[in-house]
Design an enzyme around this catalytic site. Structure first.
Site, mmCIF file in Angstrom:
data_model
loop_
_atom_site.group_PDB
_atom_site.id
_atom_site.type_symbol
_atom_site.label_atom_id
_atom_site.label_comp_id
_atom_site.label_asym_id
_atom_site.label_seq_id
_atom_site.Cartn_x
_atom_site.Cartn_y
_atom_site.Cartn_z
ATOM 1 N N SER A 183 -26.436 -1.463 51.529
ATOM 2 C CA SER A 183 -27.675 -0.784 51.159
ATOM 3 C C SER A 183 -27.410 0.466 50.325
ATOM 4 O O SER A 183 -26.504 1.248 50.594
ATOM 5 C CB SER A 183 -28.428 -0.381 52.426
ATOM 6 O OG SER A 183 -29.608 0.304 52.090
ATOM 7 N N GLY A 230 -31.090 10.689 48.621
ATOM 8 C CA GLY A 230 -32.252 11.106 49.390
ATOM 9 C C GLY A 230 -33.236 9.994 49.631
ATOM 10 O O GLY A 230 -34.449 10.215 49.696
ATOM 11 N N ASN A 271 -33.127 -2.580 54.633
ATOM 12 C CA ASN A 271 -32.640 -1.374 55.294
ATOM 13 C C ASN A 271 -33.874 -0.526 55.626
ATOM 14 O O ASN A 271 -34.524 0.021 54.743
ATOM 15 C CB ASN A 271 -31.679 -0.655 54.335
ATOM 16 C CG ASN A 271 -30.991 0.553 54.929
ATOM 17 O OD1 ASN A 271 -31.383 1.686 54.657
ATOM 18 N ND2 ASN A 271 -29.974 0.337 55.733
ATOM 19 N N CYS A 300 -28.926 7.714 58.134
ATOM 20 C CA CYS A 300 -28.870 8.295 56.802
ATOM 21 C C CYS A 300 -28.604 9.781 56.903
ATOM 22 O O CYS A 300 -29.384 10.540 57.468
ATOM 23 C CB CYS A 300 -30.156 8.091 56.030
ATOM 24 S SG CYS A 300 -30.004 8.886 54.415
ATOM 25 N N ASN A 337 -21.897 4.256 57.837
ATOM 26 C CA ASN A 337 -22.627 4.926 56.780
ATOM 27 C C ASN A 337 -21.706 6.029 56.234
ATOM 28 O O ASN A 337 -20.559 6.138 56.651
ATOM 29 C CB ASN A 337 -23.935 5.520 57.332
ATOM 30 C CG ASN A 337 -25.020 5.546 56.259
ATOM 31 O OD1 ASN A 337 -24.765 5.918 55.122
ATOM 32 N ND2 ASN A 337 -26.228 5.158 56.618
ATOM 33 N N GLY A 362 -20.023 -1.518 49.248
ATOM 34 C CA GLY A 362 -20.939 -0.522 48.723
ATOM 35 C C GLY A 362 -20.496 0.029 47.380
ATOM 36 O O GLY A 362 -20.653 -0.596 46.340
ATOM 37 N N THR A 363 -19.887 1.194 47.446
ATOM 38 C CA THR A 363 -19.534 1.963 46.250
ATOM 39 C C THR A 363 -18.764 1.170 45.197
ATOM 40 O O THR A 363 -18.931 1.408 43.995
ATOM 41 C CB THR A 363 -18.715 3.199 46.698
ATOM 42 O OG1 THR A 363 -19.496 3.921 47.653
ATOM 43 C CG2 THR A 363 -18.402 4.107 45.536
HETATM 44 C C1 FMN Z 1 -25.406 5.999 46.312
HETATM 45 C C2 FMN Z 1 -25.452 5.495 47.733
HETATM 46 C C3 FMN Z 1 -26.681 5.271 48.347
HETATM 47 C C4 FMN Z 1 -26.752 4.793 49.659
HETATM 48 N N1 FMN Z 1 -27.963 4.537 50.223
HETATM 49 C C5 FMN Z 1 -28.030 4.010 51.483
HETATM 50 C C6 FMN Z 1 -29.265 3.625 52.070
HETATM 51 O O1 FMN Z 1 -30.326 3.712 51.450
HETATM 52 N N2 FMN Z 1 -29.276 3.145 53.332
HETATM 53 C C7 FMN Z 1 -28.095 3.003 54.056
HETATM 54 O O2 FMN Z 1 -28.136 2.565 55.193
HETATM 55 N N3 FMN Z 1 -26.911 3.308 53.517
HETATM 56 C C8 FMN Z 1 -26.848 3.812 52.242
HETATM 57 N N4 FMN Z 1 -25.617 4.116 51.697
HETATM 58 C C9 FMN Z 1 -24.397 3.902 52.492
HETATM 59 C C10 FMN Z 1 -23.707 2.592 52.157
HETATM 60 O O3 FMN Z 1 -24.547 1.492 52.455
HETATM 61 C C11 FMN Z 1 -22.402 2.464 52.933
HETATM 62 O O4 FMN Z 1 -22.673 2.522 54.304
HETATM 63 C C12 FMN Z 1 -21.413 3.558 52.611
HETATM 64 O O5 FMN Z 1 -21.482 3.916 51.249
HETATM 65 C C13 FMN Z 1 -19.964 3.189 52.944
HETATM 66 O O6 FMN Z 1 -19.550 2.057 52.244
HETATM 67 P P1 FMN Z 1 -18.778 2.096 50.817
HETATM 68 O O7 FMN Z 1 -17.645 3.062 50.964
HETATM 69 O O8 FMN Z 1 -18.355 0.683 50.570
HETATM 70 O O9 FMN Z 1 -19.780 2.579 49.821
HETATM 71 C C14 FMN Z 1 -25.559 4.575 50.377
HETATM 72 C C15 FMN Z 1 -24.319 4.810 49.764
HETATM 73 C C16 FMN Z 1 -24.251 5.264 48.457
HETATM 74 C C17 FMN Z 1 -22.908 5.499 47.839
#
Ligand code: FMN
Ligand code: FAD
Ligand code: FAD
Ligand code: FMN
Ligand code: FES
Ligand code: FES
Lengths: 306, 252, 306, 252
Positions: free
Chosen positions: A21, A72, A99, A130, A192, A265-266
């Protein structure tokens, strides 16, 4: 490939690779690069009842092997999502997970009820974690009781598979996972982002407009693997692992730590094809070792075998 | 459609204060429109890719013209022919090519980059280019632009090339006497803001900048205040915006 | 340079750059590269009463922009330190801080009393946060009451400056810092390592013999800056910041977040001169801006100034 | 004393399965003893530096001979003359050079590295070198070693060079008939363990390996089980250990 499917409550995912997400919008843009029906599913950006404009810029900052974000929970709201985005997503054949966000328990419940009533939404991921919201980064997922209360309430609001997404910014993530399980979650997902901050030394301004931001990317992977390991040993529902996965090798680490599925994610930001590459890598690894996914889940061993 | 590929480095040439990096990227070269950009994976040290306007297209090749300002661009400068780097593009909306005569182009410093390709494609419309820099070191290849433009007005803050001062001064004079069909702009936001004030009523196509994580719309990180309220993503709703869509006072 | 000195309780450090515990042994080896009297001080490797052999190897693993360690507080014990190492350290003119460890409150107290009675030990850093000890990585620093009780007890055992070193593996680091302050600590230092884990996907073995390890290095810097910021806004005693500092620019970030002094850990492994380079960089930065250290401590500002 | 410096790359040469990297590092070259090593900062991607035995010293230059096995060594292979990389050294205790005739040297695979310099310095003692590899691709520059050794016994597991089998077989034969003053060893720990069993009573000087963070004694990360109980740091208490100091059964 057989033996890659994963069950989350009543939902069967065709494989364990999901898009995380907030890292793939509502699927439109990433869907130009990859076939969304080829992967296990997509978790769309967090949704509230109403549209939200999100935090002011700057919203992102690069850090060593990672990034800070302070988006946000900008989003179009659940109704606009269902009208404008979901039809496109359904056409792709993607498994869609929403989500679910809320400023209050009421709002969480409202969004959940809408999801429950909407065809084409396959599961709910309850974003109790979050870290960008006000109050010094606090969220329900930092507290056992708040977690139990919220998850219980949403459990009553939907029959669809319910995943609780946990915050890593806590002392004992396993106990929060346990609360979510006791409250009826079908799975937990973690982690998260970690709460972080960076400062511009020329101006003294924080690098994101809100001061703190969420740290993601490979930098946090060792923390994520550790938490997945701790949670998987504690709960008996499936654990969906994420945090810094950038190659299929990283994905295998999460499975070995106890994750039944993973989210990317990223890394999508840097390579839009990466989820497919990771899925292929997992398959090749399992084929070469003549193993099924289930054989490696949680198989890790503390320290060297003698 | 955008492509993600490992592009071979063809050349790295110093251009006064800037550097031109030429890459072999056939699919991107084939589809690119002026004003679009690419995300270049800068280095193992820089975690995210970096956005750069596509300056030239030549057969299978694209070039970017950039300034070394940090770890990612420093690394790009150190690339050598035969190295490869990952590139994603073409991205963004690109300029709308109008059909009126004497379109005006306003470029500040490294904001010249997207106009290499634009002037070539609209030279039949006899564009007028206002090109400003701090010193002559920031005014690169004026002869190139002279070839494709009807008029080239150069300004530098220290007077080391062209007229001394800001480019908005000669621009203001010009706009008193002429009403171009469109003003294309790229450069520091403060400069563009001033140009927006001068443009008053004239259609504008400004290339905006923001820190980017993905470059193709999925992170919602690159927003600027635009429209009545709220934000727009520079990477996919832009990078080209009409000046009147931007809430200039909310820009940070 | 003037204006660089820092007070920690009754102790005056000549400048704010310290070497972090566990990252510079007892000073012998690093002292071959740098003049230990030129920096603010050295915090020696954690010491118990008795010598400890520490954890079995493998003890270290590289991660993206960081490393995991599971040294396990291997050490020679406080008496051997005083007899064999302290005399050499005193000759260098270094300001010496002992990182005090204990398996029980009693042991912490015993070590502290010995330090209190020994000339040439200038301050105590109470390691309430070592994450490598048993019990799923738990430590006194994960709990307000345990922190208060331990710090109060040690406060009675020594008149020397007492620094409490905090764990980042908690929900609310500011409240732990507050407990330490209320219990009489002269300063707090943070962060110790984040708990992490990595797994060898060929064998399923964890990369450190103990399973989990402590994550340090630039990867954790955004988390450290955030925690320093949160703590500095909460307590009124000095905050000593650390976590992934590798250049003078990073050090300035910590000062702006609210740290009155900093420690350099992991980066010493890669560049043994780095602490001197960082000290010089801080000086040059302040000179070029005509500022004193005190002017920038805690000066950071949330989001862009309008 | 160890030095930390930015060393210029002189050359990168393939050596069958290995690669020789030659660096300009005057202060290290001047002080190095055989058996010592350097920490080489491998790449911005690899966070920690990597340990390598110093193979050759030649004037201001040192060389390492290494195998590409991961991200750090892959990056070293891609270095080009003119690049620089940070180097810390010389580190570790180094070999004790004895004075008896016919010292024995046992090298397995890339374990040959520290012996380039050693054989040169003790050639007057007519050393006997047992040099084993999996295939002939792992037996590099036998002609070099022949020049300095009295005897060179090569083994490969597949028989593609020298005698087929493990080098411990001819070594066992040799030790039945001869009692060398010392056995120098470097190679996989399993091989060294077997050599230790054969050595029985003979003085040994084995170069041991461990994952390292610092290379100069401050992290206590590189320990191996040695002595009666407890651990010793490979980087500073070693890397050269007597076989009887190692608790082989506790080695992982
Ligand atoms: C730009 C951005 C926006 C995100 N928005 C959400 C979100 O809306 N809801 C959520 O549960 N996690 C959100 N996350 C968290 C990611 O889903 C994930 O849990 C977290 O980034 C760790 O995984 P990664 O290192 O593979 O990105 C966001 C992450 C990033 C980088
Ligand atoms: C659509 C678009 C097109 C661009 N085209 C060009 C171009 O053609 N030529 C050119 O020289 N530059 C261009 N830029 C700016 C370029 O992306 C940045 O200079 C580059 O990302 C800096 O990377 P770095 O690692 O060297 O610097 P960093 O170390 O990341 O940062 C150095 C400084 O640059 C600032 N910066 C970082 N990223 C950006 C960004 N995305 N936009 C603006 N400032 C940034 C940082 O805040 C910091 O002050 C463009 C930016 C955008 C958004
Ligand atoms: C004192 C000493 C001297 C050495 N001399 C040489 C030499 O002359 N030539 C040579 O080819 N190699 C030598 N090595 C081994 C060399 O350090 C490793 O091969 C190198 O660190 C691998 O780095 P990488 O980034 O390519 O691999 P990584 O991606 O870090 O790891 C690849 C594999 O190598 C293993 N590895 C990583 N670090 C070490 C290490 N320090 N020791 C052993 N295995 C490791 C990992 O566990 C992994 O399985 C020496 C090691 C030591 C301790
Ligand atoms: C190998 C290693 C050993 C450590 N040992 C100790 C210790 O004995 N006591 C302690 O309080 N902290 C110890 N630490 C934590 C550091 O002092 C520091 O808090 C942490 O590494 C974060 O800083 P850094 O990123 O600059 O290394 C150790 C860290 C490392 C990497
Ligand atoms: S850079 Fe990600 S949405 Fe624009
Ligand atoms: S590598 Fe750090 S003590 Fe040996």
């Amino acid at each position: 490939m057989e033996g890659l499917d994963v069950r989350i409550g009543s939902l069967s995912l065709k494989n364990p690779v999901l898009l995380a997400s907030g890292c793939v919008g509502y699927g439109e843009e990433i869907g130009r690069f990859i076939d969304l029906s080829a992967i296990g599913g997509i978790v769309v950006k967090g949704l509230y009842m109403k549209p939200r404009i999100g935090n002011p810029p700057p919203r992102i900052w690069e850090t060593p092997s990672g990034m800070l974000n302070s988006i946000g929970l900008s989003g179009i709201g659940i109704h606009a999502f269902i009208q404008e985005k979901l039809p496109l997503l359904r056409e792709t054949g993607a498994t869609v997970i929403v989500n679910v966000c809320g400023e209050t328990e009421n709002e969480y419940e409202e969004v959940s009820r809408v999801c429950d009533a909407t065809d084409g939404i396959h599961a709910l991921e309850l974003n109790i974690s979050c870290p960008n919201i006000k109050e010094n980064g606090r969220c329900p997922g930092m507290n056992r009781d708040a977690t139990f209360s919220l998850v219980s309430r949403i459990r009553k609001a939907t029959k669809k598979p319910l995943i609780a997404k946990l915050s890593p910014n806590i002392t004992d993530i396993a106990s929060i996972a346990q609360s979510a399980e006791e409250a009826g979650a079908d799975a937990v997902s973690l982690i998260n982002t970690l709460l972080g901050m960076a400062i511009d030394i020329e101006t003294g301004e924080t690098r994101t407009a809100t001061g703190m931001g969420g740290l993601s990317g490979p930098a946090i992977r060792p923390v994520a693997v550790r938490m997945v390991y701790q949670v998987a040993r504690t709960v008996s529902i499936p654990v969906i692992g994420m945090g810094g996965i950038s190659t299929w090798r990283d994905a295998i680490e999460f499975f070995m730590a106890g994750a039944g599925a993973i989210q990317i994610g990223t890394t999508n930001f840097i390579n839009p094809h990466v989820s497919i590459e990771i899925l292929n890598g997992i398959q090749d690894y399992l084929v070469s070792r003549r193993q099924k996914l289930a054989d490696i889940i949680g198989c890790c061993h503390i320290g060297p075998r003698r | 459609m955008a492509h993600y590929l490992a592009a071979r480095v063809i050349s790295v040439e110093p251009l006064k204060s800037y550097v031109r990096l030429t890459l072999e990227a056939p699919s991107i070269a084939a589809e690119m429109r002026p004003g679009q950009f690419v995300m270049v994976s800068a280095s193992p040290e820089a975690f995210l890719a970096r956005p750069f306007s596509i300056a030239h297209v030549d057969g299978d090749r694209i070039s970017i013209v950039f300034q070394a300002v940090g770890c990612g661009t420093d690394w790009l400068v150190a690339l050598r022919p035969g190295n490869t780097t990952k590139v994603l593009g073409p991205l963004g909306n690109g300029f709308c090519l109008g059909d009126g005569d004497h379109p005006v182009i306003v470029a500040g410093g490294r904001g010249i980059a997207p106009f290499y390709d634009l002037v070539r494609r609209i030279s039949h419309l006899s564009p007028v280019l206002f090109y400003g820099g701090r010193t002559k070191e920031q005014i690169v290849e004026p002869e190139y632009f002279e070839r494709f433009c009807d008029r080239l007005v150069i300004t530098t803050e220290d007077g080391s090339a062209g007229r001394q001062g800001f480019l908005t001064d000669p621009l203001a004079d010009y706009l008193q006497k002429n009403t171009p069909p469109v003003i294309y702009g790229c450069g520091p936001h403060a400069m563009l803001h001033r140009v927006a004030e001068l443009a008053d009523g004239i259609r504008t196509e400004f290339s905006m900048e923001a820190r980017m994580a993905c470059g193709f719309g999925i992170c919602i990180g690159c927003v600027i205040p635009a429209g009545e309220s709220g934000y727009r993503r520079v990477c996919i709703d832009g990078p080209i915006f009409g000046a009147k869509d931007i809430r200039w006072k909310d820009l940070t």
